[in-house]
Design a protein around this motif. Structure first.
Motif, short mmCIF file in Angstrom:
data_model
loop_
_atom_site.label_atom_id
_atom_site.label_comp_id
_atom_site.label_asym_id
_atom_site.label_seq_id
_atom_site.Cartn_x
_atom_site.Cartn_y
_atom_site.Cartn_z
N ARG A 1 0.84 -1.18 0.00
CA ARG A 1 0.00 0.00 0.00
C ARG A 1 0.88 1.24 0.00
N GLN A 2 0.50 2.22 -0.79
CA GLN A 2 1.22 3.50 -0.78
C GLN A 2 0.22 4.64 -0.93
N GLN A 3 0.50 5.71 -0.21
CA GLN A 3 -0.33 6.89 -0.23
C GLN A 3 0.55 8.13 -0.42
N ILE A 4 0.10 9.04 -1.26
CA ILE A 4 0.83 10.27 -1.55
C ILE A 4 -0.14 11.43 -1.45
N ARG A 5 0.31 12.52 -0.83
CA ARG A 5 -0.47 13.75 -0.80
C ARG A 5 0.43 14.91 -1.20
N VAL A 6 -0.06 15.72 -2.12
CA VAL A 6 0.65 16.92 -2.55
C VAL A 6 -0.33 18.10 -2.45
N ASN A 7 0.05 19.11 -1.67
CA ASN A 7 -0.72 20.35 -1.57
C ASN A 7 -0.02 21.43 -2.40
N SER A 8 -0.80 22.24 -3.09
CA SER A 8 -0.21 23.22 -4.01
C SER A 8 -0.96 24.54 -3.94
N LEU A 9 -0.20 25.62 -4.12
CA LEU A 9 -0.75 26.95 -4.36
C LEU A 9 -0.08 27.50 -5.61
N TYR A 10 -0.84 28.16 -6.46
CA TYR A 10 -0.26 28.62 -7.71
C TYR A 10 -0.93 29.90 -8.18
N GLY A 11 -0.25 30.58 -9.06
CA GLY A 11 -0.77 31.80 -9.64
C GLY A 11 -0.24 32.00 -11.04
N ALA A 12 -0.99 32.73 -11.85
CA ALA A 12 -0.57 32.99 -13.23
C ALA A 12 -1.16 34.33 -13.66
N ALA A 13 -0.41 35.02 -14.48
CA ALA A 13 -0.87 36.31 -15.00
C ALA A 13 -0.45 36.44 -16.46
N GLN A 14 -1.36 36.95 -17.28
CA GLN A 14 -1.05 37.23 -18.68
C GLN A 14 -1.40 38.67 -18.99
N VAL A 15 -0.46 39.36 -19.61
CA VAL A 15 -0.65 40.74 -20.02
C VAL A 15 -0.46 40.81 -21.53
N GLY A 16 -1.44 41.39 -22.21
CA GLY A 16 -1.35 41.56 -23.66
C GLY A 16 -1.46 43.01 -24.04
N TYR A 17 -0.80 43.39 -25.10
CA TYR A 17 -0.82 44.77 -25.58
C TYR A 17 -1.24 44.77 -27.05
#
Length: 386
Positions: free
Chosen positions: A163-179
């Motif tokens: 038996r194997q168990q894995i937990r991954v917690n994540s926080l993320y962000g992204a931004a796109q700027v167009g001209y």
């Protein structure tokens, strides 16, 4: 099966000729030594989106992938060339269970009235839970040939349970700027906390930045319909395999009813760090002759450090390998794809031709300590080495 067995008796018919049972006989393998594999699988997800403000949306989502396998393999009496099959036949049977559940939230902001600029910002988080379980049994000899059931075992079955168990917690962000739909800039950042790494080193951050320019909107080139230049840089983290930190004891076959345990042959490492990969890429997309000729090309360079690999040890230590952060590997190369449309008719008929080329150079620049080679895996006596 009976007809096949009859053909394998010796001409005298008075005694079974085991030497005629060929392990590589295709009829024997196909019709006697069989495999079964049945799988049940369910995939489901749901999401909810709420408009907090005219320019801000909130989304909550969860989903799971669940599967269960049942497998069985039999070896009929007389099978040769198998070290774990005795005279009356053998069989193995097992079940595998897998489930991965992802739950995440996402805030998406698209500010209005930015003039020539367009802006999109995302902030979110994710929890990933992976669960794997397996149990199996193997019987190497039977009381009655042809009856593949635990109640017909002539020897103590070999049991396996994992038996194997894995937990991954994540926080993320992204931004796109167009001209003016001319220039675009993308920036991302993500931080993971993995259960497979030591508590002091289980957090790793990886960012990226990329940009693109629609060159064909700035300059005019005869016969060129579209041109886009792009470049990007990124850093990615990776965790370890489950249970790479603490040395386990492995259950062995009981002796006279008494349980037996022994140390694993691989020495764990509680000071592991996450793997790191840094990469950059430049490229472009071009279209010519009314979009009848297209070209996409790229050059990349990628460097990976702190890879988690098993380093060989002298067997005199009681172990054969130890998990370490070792090595620096660099990959670089070029890729391009050429697309052509030699025929395009008014009735909608079109013939397109594609061709692609890639070349990658991979070099091991550094290993652990003074090691000159690390065995990554082995198959039937052939080793894969860095």
């Amino acid at each position: 099966t009976r007809l096949l067995e009859d053909r394998l008796y010796n001409p005298a018919g008075s005694q079974f000729n085991w030497n005629n049972r060929w392990n590589n006989n295709p009829y024997w393998v196909a019709t006697v030594n069989k495999n079964w594999d049945n799988r049940d699988r369910v995939i489901g997800s749901g999401s909810f989106t709420y408009p907090v403000l005219p320019w801000l949306d909130a989304m909550l989502r969860t989903g799971t992938d669940w599967s269960q396998d049942h497998r069985k393999r039999i070896f009929a009496a007389g099978t040769v060339g198998q070290s774990r099959v005795d005279e009356n036949g053998a069989f193995g049977e097992g079940n595998e269970f897998r489930q991965e559940t992802n739950t995440d939230f996402l805030l998406t902001a698209t500010p209005q009235d930015m003039g020539d600029f367009t802006v999109t910002v995302n902030l979110g988080g994710n929890r990933r839970d992976s669960d794997y379980r397996s149990n199996d049994v193997y019987v190497r000899n039977l009381v009655i040939p042809g009856l593949y059931d635990l109640g017909n075992a002539a020897v103590t079955p070999d049991l396996g349970d994992w038996r194997q168990q894995i937990r991954v917690n994540s926080l993320y962000g992204a931004a796109q700027v167009g001209y003016r739909d001319l220039v675009f800039l993308d920036v991302t950042g993500r931080n993971d906390w993995s259960s497979t790494l030591p508590e002091d080193n289980n957090s790793y951050f990886y960012p990226s930045v990329s940009g693109s320019l629609i060159l064909s909107d700035l300059i005019e080139v005869p016969r060129m319909d579209y041109a886009k230049l792009r470049a990007g840089w990124t850093e990615v983290g990776n965790d370890a395999a489950p249970y790479s930190l603490v040395d386990p004891y492995v259950a062995r076959t009981p002796f006279d009813g008494v349980p037996r345990y022994s140390a694993s042959s691989s020495l764990r490492n509680f000071d592991l760090k996450p793997e790191r990969t840094k990469a950059w890429e430049v490229g472009g997309e071009f279209q010519f002759l009314g979009d009848r000729l297209g070209l996409d090309l790229a050059y990349y360079d990628k460097k990976t450090v702190n890879q988690i690999v098993p380093s060989q040890l002298s067997s005199l230590t009681g172990f054969t390998s130890r998990f370490v952060n070792a090595g620096t590997i660099r990959n670089s190369g070029v890729e391009f794809q050429l697309r052509g449309t030699p025929i395009r008719l008014d009735n909608g008929f079109e013939w397109q031709v594609f061709g692609n080329y890639s070349k990658n150079n991979s070099e091991v620049e550094e290993l652990y300590g003074d090691l000159e080679t690390i065995v990554l895996d082995s198959y039937y006596g052939v080793t894969v080495e860095a």
